[in-house]
Design an enzyme around this catalytic site. Structure first.
Site, PDB file in Angstrom:
ATOM      1  N   ASP A   1      12.579  -1.380  36.868  1.00  0.00           N
ATOM      2  CA  ASP A   1      13.678  -0.533  37.371  1.00  0.00           C
ATOM      3  C   ASP A   1      15.006  -0.980  36.771  1.00  0.00           C
ATOM      4  O   ASP A   1      15.815  -0.172  36.311  1.00  0.00           O
ATOM      5  CB  ASP A   1      13.709  -0.508  38.908  1.00  0.00           C
ATOM      6  CG  ASP A   1      13.610  -1.882  39.546  1.00  0.00           C
ATOM      7  OD1 ASP A   1      13.353  -2.873  38.826  1.00  0.00           O
ATOM      8  OD2 ASP A   1      13.796  -1.978  40.778  1.00  0.00           O
TER       9      ASP A   1
ATOM     10  N   LYS B   1       6.801  -5.490  36.853  1.00  0.00           N
ATOM     11  CA  LYS B   1       7.211  -5.292  38.250  1.00  0.00           C
ATOM     12  C   LYS B   1       6.588  -6.420  39.079  1.00  0.00           C
ATOM     13  O   LYS B   1       5.832  -6.186  40.035  1.00  0.00           O
ATOM     14  CB  LYS B   1       6.762  -3.893  38.725  1.00  0.00           C
ATOM     15  CG  LYS B   1       7.335  -3.459  40.061  1.00  0.00           C
ATOM     16  CD  LYS B   1       8.803  -3.087  40.029  1.00  0.00           C
ATOM     17  CE  LYS B   1       9.326  -2.812  41.435  1.00  0.00           C
ATOM     18  NZ  LYS B   1      10.784  -2.594  41.492  1.00  0.00           N
TER      19      LYS B   1
ATOM     20  N   ASP C   1       5.646   3.871  28.282  1.00  0.00           N
ATOM     21  CA  ASP C   1       5.740   5.327  28.120  1.00  0.00           C
ATOM     22  C   ASP C   1       7.106   5.805  28.606  1.00  0.00           C
ATOM     23  O   ASP C   1       7.810   6.553  27.923  1.00  0.00           O
ATOM     24  CB  ASP C   1       4.614   6.001  28.926  1.00  0.00           C
ATOM     25  CG  ASP C   1       4.636   7.512  28.791  1.00  0.00           C
ATOM     26  OD1 ASP C   1       4.788   7.998  27.657  1.00  0.00           O
ATOM     27  OD2 ASP C   1       4.507   8.202  29.817  1.00  0.00           O
TER      28      ASP C   1
ATOM     29  N   ASP D   1      10.769   6.854  26.274  1.00  0.00           N
ATOM     30  CA  ASP D   1      11.463   8.147  26.374  1.00  0.00           C
ATOM     31  C   ASP D   1      12.955   7.935  26.657  1.00  0.00           C
ATOM     32  O   ASP D   1      13.810   8.627  26.095  1.00  0.00           O
ATOM     33  CB  ASP D   1      10.855   9.026  27.484  1.00  0.00           C
ATOM     34  CG  ASP D   1       9.837  10.032  26.934  1.00  0.00           C
ATOM     35  OD1 ASP D   1       9.089   9.658  26.009  1.00  0.00           O
ATOM     36  OD2 ASP D   1       9.793  11.175  27.427  1.00  0.00           O
TER      37      ASP D   1
ATOM     38  N   TYR E   1      -3.433   3.698  32.801  1.00  0.00           N
ATOM     39  CA  TYR E   1      -3.977   4.849  32.076  1.00  0.00           C
ATOM     40  C   TYR E   1      -5.506   4.800  32.018  1.00  0.00           C
ATOM     41  O   TYR E   1      -6.161   5.833  31.911  1.00  0.00           O
ATOM     42  CB  TYR E   1      -3.453   4.870  30.633  1.00  0.00           C
ATOM     43  CG  TYR E   1      -2.127   5.572  30.425  1.00  0.00           C
ATOM     44  CD1 TYR E   1      -1.019   5.281  31.209  1.00  0.00           C
ATOM     45  CD2 TYR E   1      -1.989   6.515  29.411  1.00  0.00           C
ATOM     46  CE1 TYR E   1       0.193   5.903  30.989  1.00  0.00           C
ATOM     47  CE2 TYR E   1      -0.781   7.147  29.186  1.00  0.00           C
ATOM     48  CZ  TYR E   1       0.308   6.841  29.975  1.00  0.00           C
ATOM     49  OH  TYR E   1       1.498   7.468  29.750  1.00  0.00           O
TER      50      TYR E   1
HETATM   51  C1  IPM Z   1       3.114   9.463  24.551  1.00  0.00           C
HETATM   52  C2  IPM Z   1       2.636  10.639  25.365  1.00  0.00           C
HETATM   53  C3  IPM Z   1       1.196  10.393  25.805  1.00  0.00           C
HETATM   54  C4  IPM Z   1       1.193   9.137  26.654  1.00  0.00           C
HETATM   55  C5  IPM Z   1       0.526  11.559  26.526  1.00  0.00           C
HETATM   56  C6  IPM Z   1       0.578  12.830  25.724  1.00  0.00           C
HETATM   57  C7  IPM Z   1      -0.897  11.232  26.903  1.00  0.00           C
HETATM   58  O1  IPM Z   1       3.478  10.878  26.442  1.00  0.00           O
HETATM   59  O2  IPM Z   1       2.523   9.190  23.495  1.00  0.00           O
HETATM   60  O3  IPM Z   1       4.089   8.827  24.953  1.00  0.00           O
HETATM   61  O4  IPM Z   1       1.482   9.188  27.853  1.00  0.00           O
HETATM   62  O5  IPM Z   1       0.893   8.069  26.105  1.00  0.00           O
HETATM   63 MN    MN Z   2       5.260   9.608  26.471  1.00  0.00          MN
END
Ligand code: IPM
Ligand code: MN
Length: 357
Positions: free
Chosen positions: A221, A189, A245, A249, A143
């Site tokens: 993975d 990885k 990240d 999710d 990032y």
């Molecule tokens: C998160 C979001 C952010 C990230 C974005 C909005 C920059 O997806 O907080 O997970 O990738 O960190």
């Molecule tokens: Mn995110």
């Protein structure tokens, strides 16, 4: 005199303002019940900041957060600002804020409320009882790595981690594991990336200071696969910025909705507390967003930043009670709902339960 705290409020874009308003409602109820004062200091970030000042992260916000005891944040971004150059995008503002605050450790707990075991797209038996914590490194990795550039026919980013950055996030993960089930799974990885080799070697070294914690390593993975195959094998997942990240999710879907998962970003100074979901522009302003992730983030703020465990427990218990009694926002409305409620009704319910003993 009652204790008093200054809370930075960044509502942001999309559903951000609606969900943060509900969290404030709950914080107010809890502060009255527990006898402390909260002073709110509102600041701009993301699209709202671009509209008002021309930049996604105004200087006043960088200076303002430093005067707070903790910062509660909603969400940023939306189609209105998607066409802007990268340095002017809302997301760039959020990344800059994380960096400026030094919040290198992002804690993303994924717990499955028993009442919602049917809400996951996975089988109830797979998810019931899941209680894991993703510890995501937040201010390094791909990032932020330099060099980075978008050329006409070629573009590149760089994944960089220093040993020091890995050491400090590893310590956070091991410290948390000591208070939980004493298991850390470090995700990388290392079969392909040099940066992951350093990650793995460094985590292994730090583990020596935590002889009671069982450390394992997993390729990212495989970790993605294991998270949906058998999530209960995990306690603390320690990983870098981009892997964290993605994995967080995935982990959110174990709970049934991304609208349920809170996060805490801590590090060098003031902490930043935010739901893991985005600004959901498609449902913004309709009053149907799920405020629980933000309310739960406010609970983490009370616990981790202010040390107000009783107040935080009130919030956690109120959320469980509301779910047990069948109150659901639309995102989880298909599962054992007694009543589908709006964003602000959910806030009322939680505030009410949290203010009773
Ligand atoms: C998160 C979001 C952010 C990230 C974005 C909005 C920059 O997806 O907080 O997970 O990738 O960190
Ligand atoms: Mn995110």
């Amino acid at each position: 005199m009652s204790r008093s705290y200054t809370i930075g409020i960044i509502k942001g874009d999309g559903i951000g303002p609606e969900i943060v308003d509900e969290a404030i409602k709950v914080l107010d109820a809890v502060s009255v019940a527990e006898g402390f004062d909260l002073d709110y200091k509102e600041m701009l970030l993301g699209g709202a900041a671009i509209d008002a000042t021309g930049v996604p992260l105004p200087e006043e916000t960088i200076a303002g957060v430093k005067e707070c005891d903790a910062v509660l944040f909603g969400a940023i971004g939306g189609p209105k600002w998607d066409k802007l150059e990268r340095h002017l995008r809302p997301e760039t503002g959020l990344l800059g804020l994380r960096k400026a605050m030094g919040t290198f450790a992002n804690l993303r707990p994924a717990t499955v409320y028993d009442e919602l075991a049917n809400a996951s797209t996975l089988k109830p038996d797979v998810v019931r009882g899941v209680d894991l914590m993703v510890v995501r490194e937040l201010t390094g990795g791909i990032y932020f790595g330099e060099p980075r550039e978008l050329l006409k026919d070629r573009a590149y980013n760089t994944m960089v981690y220093t040993k020091g950055e890995i050491e400090r996030i590893a310590r956070v993960a091991f410290d948390i594991a000591m208070k939980r089930s004493k298991k850390v799974c470090s995700v990388d990885k290392a079969n392909v990336l040099e940066v992951s080799q350093l990650w793995r070697d460094t985590v292994t070294l730090i583990a020596k200071d935590y002889p009671e914690v069982a450390l394992s390593h997993m390729y990212v993975d495989n970790a993605a696969m294991q998270l949906v195959r058998d999530p209960k094998q995990f306690d603390v997942i320690l990983t870098g910025n981009i892997f964290g990240d993605i994995l967080s999710d995935i982990a959110s879907m174990l709970s049934g909705s991304i609208g349920l998962l809170p996060s805490a970003s801590t590090g060098e100074g003031v902490g930043l507390f935010e739901p893991i979901h985005g600004s959901a522009p498609d449902i913004a302003g309709q009053g149907i967003a799920n405020p629980l992730a933000t309310i739960s983030s406010a609970g983490m703020m009370l616990r981790y930043a202010l040390g107000l465990d009783n107040a935080a427990n009130r919030i956690d218990n109120a959320i469980k009670r509301a779910l047990r009694e069948g109150y659901r926002t639309g995102d989880i409305g298909a599962y054992d709902a007694k009543e589908i409620v709006s964003c602000s009704q959910m806030g009322d319910i939680i505030a009410n339960y949290a203010s009773r003993k």
